[in-house]
Design an enzyme around this catalytic site. Structure first.
Site, PDB file in Angstrom:
ATOM      1  N   ASP A 118       0.824  -1.203   0.000  1.00 29.08           N
ATOM      2  CA  ASP A 118       0.000   0.000   0.000  1.00 29.08           C
ATOM      3  C   ASP A 118       0.862   1.257   0.000  1.00 29.08           C
ATOM      4  O   ASP A 118       2.085   1.180   0.135  1.00 29.08           O
ATOM      5  CB  ASP A 118      -0.991  -0.010   1.178  1.00 29.08           C
ATOM      6  CG  ASP A 118      -0.369  -0.420   2.513  1.00 29.08           C
ATOM      7  OD1 ASP A 118       0.876  -0.483   2.612  1.00 29.08           O
ATOM      8  OD2 ASP A 118      -1.121  -0.659   3.465  1.00 29.08           O
ATOM      9  N   ASN A 154      -7.857  -1.797  13.532  1.00 31.49           N
ATOM     10  CA  ASN A 154      -9.262  -2.081  13.230  1.00 31.49           C
ATOM     11  C   ASN A 154      -9.408  -3.348  12.382  1.00 31.49           C
ATOM     12  O   ASN A 154     -10.469  -3.603  11.830  1.00 31.49           O
ATOM     13  CB  ASN A 154      -9.897  -0.885  12.512  1.00 31.49           C
ATOM     14  CG  ASN A 154      -9.219  -0.585  11.179  1.00 31.49           C
ATOM     15  OD1 ASN A 154      -8.346  -1.331  10.740  1.00 31.49           O
ATOM     16  ND2 ASN A 154      -9.630   0.493  10.528  1.00 31.49           N
ATOM     17  N   HIS A 191      -7.646  -4.041   9.659  1.00 27.87           N
ATOM     18  CA  HIS A 191      -7.332  -3.918   8.235  1.00 27.87           C
ATOM     19  C   HIS A 191      -6.029  -4.646   7.894  1.00 27.87           C
ATOM     20  O   HIS A 191      -5.163  -4.844   8.747  1.00 27.87           O
ATOM     21  CB  HIS A 191      -7.323  -2.454   7.766  1.00 27.87           C
ATOM     22  CG  HIS A 191      -6.171  -1.603   8.194  1.00 27.87           C
ATOM     23  ND1 HIS A 191      -6.302  -0.269   8.507  1.00 27.87           N
ATOM     24  CD2 HIS A 191      -4.848  -1.863   8.340  1.00 27.87           C
ATOM     25  CE1 HIS A 191      -5.126   0.230   8.808  1.00 27.87           C
ATOM     26  NE2 HIS A 191      -4.229  -0.713   8.723  1.00 27.87           N
ATOM     27  N   GLU A 199      -9.774  -1.503   4.481  1.00 30.81           N
ATOM     28  CA  GLU A 199     -10.440  -1.099   5.711  1.00 30.81           C
ATOM     29  C   GLU A 199     -11.669  -1.979   5.971  1.00 30.81           C
ATOM     30  O   GLU A 199     -12.153  -2.667   5.054  1.00 30.81           O
ATOM     31  CB  GLU A 199     -10.859   0.372   5.605  1.00 30.81           C
ATOM     32  CG  GLU A 199      -9.695   1.343   5.450  1.00 30.81           C
ATOM     33  CD  GLU A 199      -8.993   1.647   6.777  1.00 30.81           C
ATOM     34  OE1 GLU A 199      -8.973   0.794   7.687  1.00 30.81           O
ATOM     35  OE2 GLU A 199      -8.452   2.762   6.901  1.00 30.81           O
TER      36      GLU A 199
HETATM   37  C1  GLP Z   1      -0.756   0.730   8.281  1.00 30.40           C
HETATM   38  C2  GLP Z   1      -0.476  -0.021   6.983  1.00 30.40           C
HETATM   39  C3  GLP Z   1      -0.665  -1.493   7.164  1.00 30.40           C
HETATM   40  C4  GLP Z   1       0.099  -1.970   8.398  1.00 30.40           C
HETATM   41  C5  GLP Z   1      -0.485  -1.295   9.621  1.00 30.40           C
HETATM   42  C6  GLP Z   1       0.117  -1.774  10.939  1.00 30.40           C
HETATM   43  O1  GLP Z   1      -2.100   0.946   8.445  1.00 30.40           O
HETATM   44  N1  GLP Z   1      -1.302   0.429   5.926  1.00 30.40           N
HETATM   45  O2  GLP Z   1      -0.217  -2.165   5.993  1.00 30.40           O
HETATM   46  O3  GLP Z   1      -0.005  -3.353   8.509  1.00 30.40           O
HETATM   47  O4  GLP Z   1      -0.244   0.092   9.455  1.00 30.40           O
HETATM   48  O5  GLP Z   1       1.230  -1.017  11.296  1.00 30.40           O
HETATM   49  P1  GLP Z   1       2.164  -1.387  12.522  1.00 30.40           P
HETATM   50  O6  GLP Z   1       2.930  -2.573  12.111  1.00 30.40           O
HETATM   51  O7  GLP Z   1       3.035  -0.173  12.698  1.00 30.40           O
HETATM   52  O8  GLP Z   1       1.289  -1.644  13.693  1.00 30.40           O
END
Ligand code: GLP
Length: 239
Positions: free
Chosen positions: A65, A134, A136, A141
């Protein structure tokens, strides 16, 4: 679900799975996440590659992403993250790395090109995923349909609040993102979901309930024929 108990063990277990994939197919197509969760994995892969026990030299690297409006060179883009953590330390060939362009002039064309490039390489061999608070995965989402593909999405309030809280300094929080879809994740030959961090408990609980529910996008992996979950269980935390 593989439970690990230290960040080092979490990184090793994750790297073991990626390394096994690369060993069976050096030219694997990898779709990779950003965030704090995979940092140890990338450090471990760089360490192993430098030591010669694994190689990503032939791998094809995609990201999951990106923020709409953030160019690749922006220090806060996901492209910069993947480059800093993995592709630059390993000096991977430029033409082996295709990251979503947050500053593409035409997002529909960008998504189409991304899909075509992946399809041209035979599809994703291993899709590594982090987990949003959440539920995702990538920027899919809650409410994302199981048949979604690479597209532009509007970021939820909770995701935007998290981006804001994690930002180094004040800057406008993106309203939209580019993301691989749930269908892309389901089509990957193998999926690896990494779970770490105290804020993931509700999302993890949804997964553990074992019910496929678009309100919790990560539960799509319950229908994936080859999905692995690796969790960092934090000491002293009730699970
Ligand atoms: C963002 C990204 C996700 C990622 C998530 C979790 O929302 N779009 O791809 O998995 O963060 O991030 P973290 O690993 O910092 O908790």
């Amino acid at each position: 679900m593989i439970r690990t108990h230290t960040p080092a063990e979490f990184a090793r277990a994750s790297a073991d799975l990626v390394a096994a994939q690369l060993k069976s197919k050096p030219r694997s197509v990898l779709a990779l996440p950003t965030g704090s969760t995979p940092l140890g994995l990338y450090a471990e892969l760089v360490r192993r590659a430098r030591g010669g026990s694994t190689s990503l030299a032939e791998a094809r690297i995609f990201d999951l992403d990106e923020y709409c409006g953030r160019p690749a060179g922006d220090p806060c883009s996901y492209a910069t993250f993947i480059r800093d953590q993995l592709t630059k330390p390993l000096a991977l060939a430029e033409d082996h790395v295709r990251l979503l362009r947050g500053d593409a002039p035409d997002f529909a064309a960008e998504c189409e090109d991304y899909e075509k490039t992946i399809a041209g390489l035979g599809g994703i061999d291993l899709c590594v995923l982090g987990l949003g608070e959440n539920g995702h995965i990538a920027f899919n989402e809650p409410g994302s349909a199981w048949d979604t593909r690479t597209r532009v999405v509007e970021l939820s309030e909770s995701t935007r609040a998290r981006i804001d809280a994690d930002a180094d300094g004040p800057r406008p929080v993106p309203t939209h993102g580019l993301t691989l879809g749930i269908q892309n994740v389901l089509e990957a030959r193998q999926a690896l979901l990494l779970i770490s961090g105290p804020r993931k408990l509700a999302a993890k609980a949804a997964f553990v309930r074992g019910v496929q529910d678009p309100a919790w996008p990560a539960t799509c992996l319950l229908r994936h024929p080859s999905a692995t979950v690796i969790e960092l269980v934090e000491p002293g935390r009730f699970r």
